[in-house]
Write an enzyme that holds these catalytic residues in place. Structure first.
Site, PDB file in Angstrom:
ATOM      1  N   GLY A  20       0.828  -1.218   0.000  1.00  0.00           N
ATOM      2  CA  GLY A  20       0.000   0.000   0.000  1.00  0.00           C
ATOM      3  C   GLY A  20       0.853   1.254   0.000  1.00  0.00           C
ATOM      4  O   GLY A  20       0.497   2.290   0.581  1.00  0.00           O
ATOM      5  N   LEU A  64       1.495   3.495  -2.107  1.00  0.00           N
ATOM      6  CA  LEU A  64       1.065   4.737  -2.770  1.00  0.00           C
ATOM      7  C   LEU A  64      -0.134   5.363  -2.066  1.00  0.00           C
ATOM      8  O   LEU A  64      -0.733   6.317  -2.554  1.00  0.00           O
ATOM      9  CB  LEU A  64       0.760   4.473  -4.254  1.00  0.00           C
ATOM     10  CG  LEU A  64       1.990   4.043  -5.079  1.00  0.00           C
ATOM     11  CD1 LEU A  64       1.604   3.802  -6.540  1.00  0.00           C
ATOM     12  CD2 LEU A  64       3.099   5.084  -5.016  1.00  0.00           C
ATOM     13  N   GLY A  65      -0.484   4.846  -0.891  1.00  0.00           N
ATOM     14  CA  GLY A  65      -1.572   5.434  -0.116  1.00  0.00           C
ATOM     15  C   GLY A  65      -1.110   6.634   0.693  1.00  0.00           C
ATOM     16  O   GLY A  65       0.031   7.090   0.555  1.00  0.00           O
ATOM     17  N   GLN A  66      -2.017   7.125   1.551  1.00  0.00           N
ATOM     18  CA  GLN A  66      -1.725   8.340   2.330  1.00  0.00           C
ATOM     19  C   GLN A  66      -0.474   8.175   3.192  1.00  0.00           C
ATOM     20  O   GLN A  66       0.426   9.014   3.169  1.00  0.00           O
ATOM     21  CB  GLN A  66      -2.922   8.682   3.237  1.00  0.00           C
ATOM     22  CG  GLN A  66      -2.747   9.981   4.023  1.00  0.00           C
ATOM     23  CD  GLN A  66      -3.640  10.072   5.259  1.00  0.00           C
ATOM     24  OE1 GLN A  66      -4.256   9.102   5.674  1.00  0.00           O
ATOM     25  NE2 GLN A  66      -3.707  11.256   5.841  1.00  0.00           N
ATOM     26  N   ASP A 107      -0.555  -7.078  -5.431  1.00  0.00           N
ATOM     27  CA  ASP A 107      -1.851  -7.110  -4.763  1.00  0.00           C
ATOM     28  C   ASP A 107      -1.711  -8.079  -3.589  1.00  0.00           C
ATOM     29  O   ASP A 107      -1.375  -9.252  -3.793  1.00  0.00           O
ATOM     30  CB  ASP A 107      -2.914  -7.601  -5.756  1.00  0.00           C
ATOM     31  CG  ASP A 107      -4.316  -7.429  -5.216  1.00  0.00           C
ATOM     32  OD1 ASP A 107      -4.475  -7.453  -3.969  1.00  0.00           O
ATOM     33  OD2 ASP A 107      -5.253  -7.271  -6.019  1.00  0.00           O
ATOM     34  N   TYR A 112     -14.510  -2.820   8.723  1.00  0.00           N
ATOM     35  CA  TYR A 112     -13.115  -2.391   8.905  1.00  0.00           C
ATOM     36  C   TYR A 112     -12.633  -2.742  10.322  1.00  0.00           C
ATOM     37  O   TYR A 112     -11.553  -3.316  10.497  1.00  0.00           O
ATOM     38  CB  TYR A 112     -13.049  -0.881   8.675  1.00  0.00           C
ATOM     39  CG  TYR A 112     -11.697  -0.246   8.850  1.00  0.00           C
ATOM     40  CD1 TYR A 112     -10.641  -0.542   7.997  1.00  0.00           C
ATOM     41  CD2 TYR A 112     -11.488   0.695   9.864  1.00  0.00           C
ATOM     42  CE1 TYR A 112      -9.406   0.074   8.146  1.00  0.00           C
ATOM     43  CE2 TYR A 112     -10.261   1.318  10.013  1.00  0.00           C
ATOM     44  CZ  TYR A 112      -9.224   1.004   9.159  1.00  0.00           C
ATOM     45  OH  TYR A 112      -8.012   1.613   9.312  1.00  0.00           O
ATOM     46  N   LYS A 127      -9.703  -5.282  11.638  1.00  0.00           N
ATOM     47  CA  LYS A 127      -8.572  -4.762  12.415  1.00  0.00           C
ATOM     48  C   LYS A 127      -8.383  -5.560  13.711  1.00  0.00           C
ATOM     49  O   LYS A 127      -7.254  -5.871  14.086  1.00  0.00           O
ATOM     50  CB  LYS A 127      -8.762  -3.262  12.717  1.00  0.00           C
ATOM     51  CG  LYS A 127      -8.505  -2.379  11.499  1.00  0.00           C
ATOM     52  CD  LYS A 127      -7.047  -2.475  11.061  1.00  0.00           C
ATOM     53  CE  LYS A 127      -6.776  -1.826   9.730  1.00  0.00           C
ATOM     54  NZ  LYS A 127      -5.403  -2.049   9.238  1.00  0.00           N
TER      55      LYS A 127
END
Ligand code: SER
Length: 319
Positions: A8, A10-12, A53, A142, A146
């Site tokens: 991940g 390229l995420g925030q 992925d 979500y 988690k």
């Protein structure tokens, strides 16, 4: 020598973490991976990048072998609000992704950082000064993934000796890549709108308090926990970490110290409001402070000053 894989990337968080860790360990020792190439071009060129992925178990194993990875920072996940739009996809990516990463870590002797979230708590959790160890009955997909991720990481440590570590992140505020589909995103959007239009309509209602943290502190927390002396870690996974707790009114008041004409209105989204209502108002992060020296640098005032300064350059908007 550290050889780190970030999923991940390229995420925030991933975008900024990749650059941050490349600064510490060298460009070639931090492999960025993401399921699409859509993102920061400079990051793709500055060091190794793999299209990956996390639901592809074989792909995860191959990338780790190819680069001789000894640490995975597993950030690929669907956030809370997006997960409610497509719970099946969120289950697949969040659960199977974490499982695949842990299996590869077990096979190849790799350390793993996995972020949990304030979403791992629910309405039956004590909402104020939420303890490190307490009731966890989240009501979102979500949150379910988690909590399961926290337990899986504990399991792989105890059963297989995988060096798993993690924190429960609050809302992360940053001026780089926008967060993708979380409940706490309003606290990022508000700064953009304050600079662009001097007003913002919040989808989270007045009086809704959630924990938050500036990106600089989030990056440091990941690095510090992965560098921490394992003998001192009692909890390992899912440390409560926070830097501040506020509601939209408090955030707007802080912005008004810099942009006096800023106007806050409300257009509450029932789905995200219900999620926020089920999360803590404020976390007790004393375990992280005691076990590995967690100590955030930014509070609401210093974060707001820095956000507005940086964003005004990026948006070319004076105030
Ligand atoms: N920022 C995240 C979200 O809102 C919390 O983990 O989904």
């Amino acid at each position: 020598m550290k050889k780190i894989l970030i999923t991940g990337a390229l995420g925030q968080i991933g975008t900024e973490l990749t650059t941050y860790l490349r600064g510490h360990y060298g460009n070639n020792n931090v492999v960025a991976s993401n399921r699409s190439k859509h993102g920061d071009e400079k990051l793709l060129e500055a060091g190794p990048f793999e299209l990956l992925d996390v639901v592809d178990a074989k792909g995860v194993a191959e990338v780790c072998k190819k680069h001789g990875i000894n640490q995975i920072i597993h950030l690929a996940a669907i956030l809370s609000a997006n997960a409610e739009k497509n719970p099946q996809l969120a289950y697949d990516i969040n659960m199977n992704g974490t499982y695949n990463v842990l299996e590869v870590a077990k096979e190849q002797g790799i350390a793993v950082f996995t972020p949990s979230s304030i979403a791992a708590f629910g309405a039956s959790t004590p909402a104020d000064n939420t303890p490190q160890d307490t009731i966890q009955r989240p009501s979102t997909m979500y949150g379910v993934t988690k909590v399961a991720g926290e337990l899986l990481c504990d399991y792989y440590f105890k059963r297989y000796g995988v060096d798993t570590r993690g924190v429960r992140f609050p809302g992360i505020i940053s001026n780089g890549v926008l967060p993708g589909g979380g409940t706490t995103d309003y606290a990022v959007h508000i700064y953009y709108e304050a600079l662009k239009n001097k007003k913002y309509a919040s989808y989270i209602g007045a009086g809704t308090y959630m924990d938050m943290m500036y990106m600089d502190d989030a990056l440091k927390s990941i690095h510090d926990l992965m560098e921490a002396n394992p003998d001192k870690l009692v909890h390992r996974n899912a440390f409560n970490v926070t830097a501040m707790s506020f509601d939209p009114e408090m955030l707007a008041a802080e912005i008004r110290k810099h942009i006096p004409e800023f106007e806050l209105t409300y257009d509450v989204d029932p789905v995200r409001q219900a999620i926020a209502n089920s999360w803590p108002n404020s976390l007790d992060d004393s375990a992280a402070r005691e076990e590995w020296g967690w100590n955030p640098k930014y509070d609401l005032a210093s974060m707001t000053k820095d956000m507005l300064e940086k964003l005004s350059v990026k948006l070319n908007a004076k105030y």
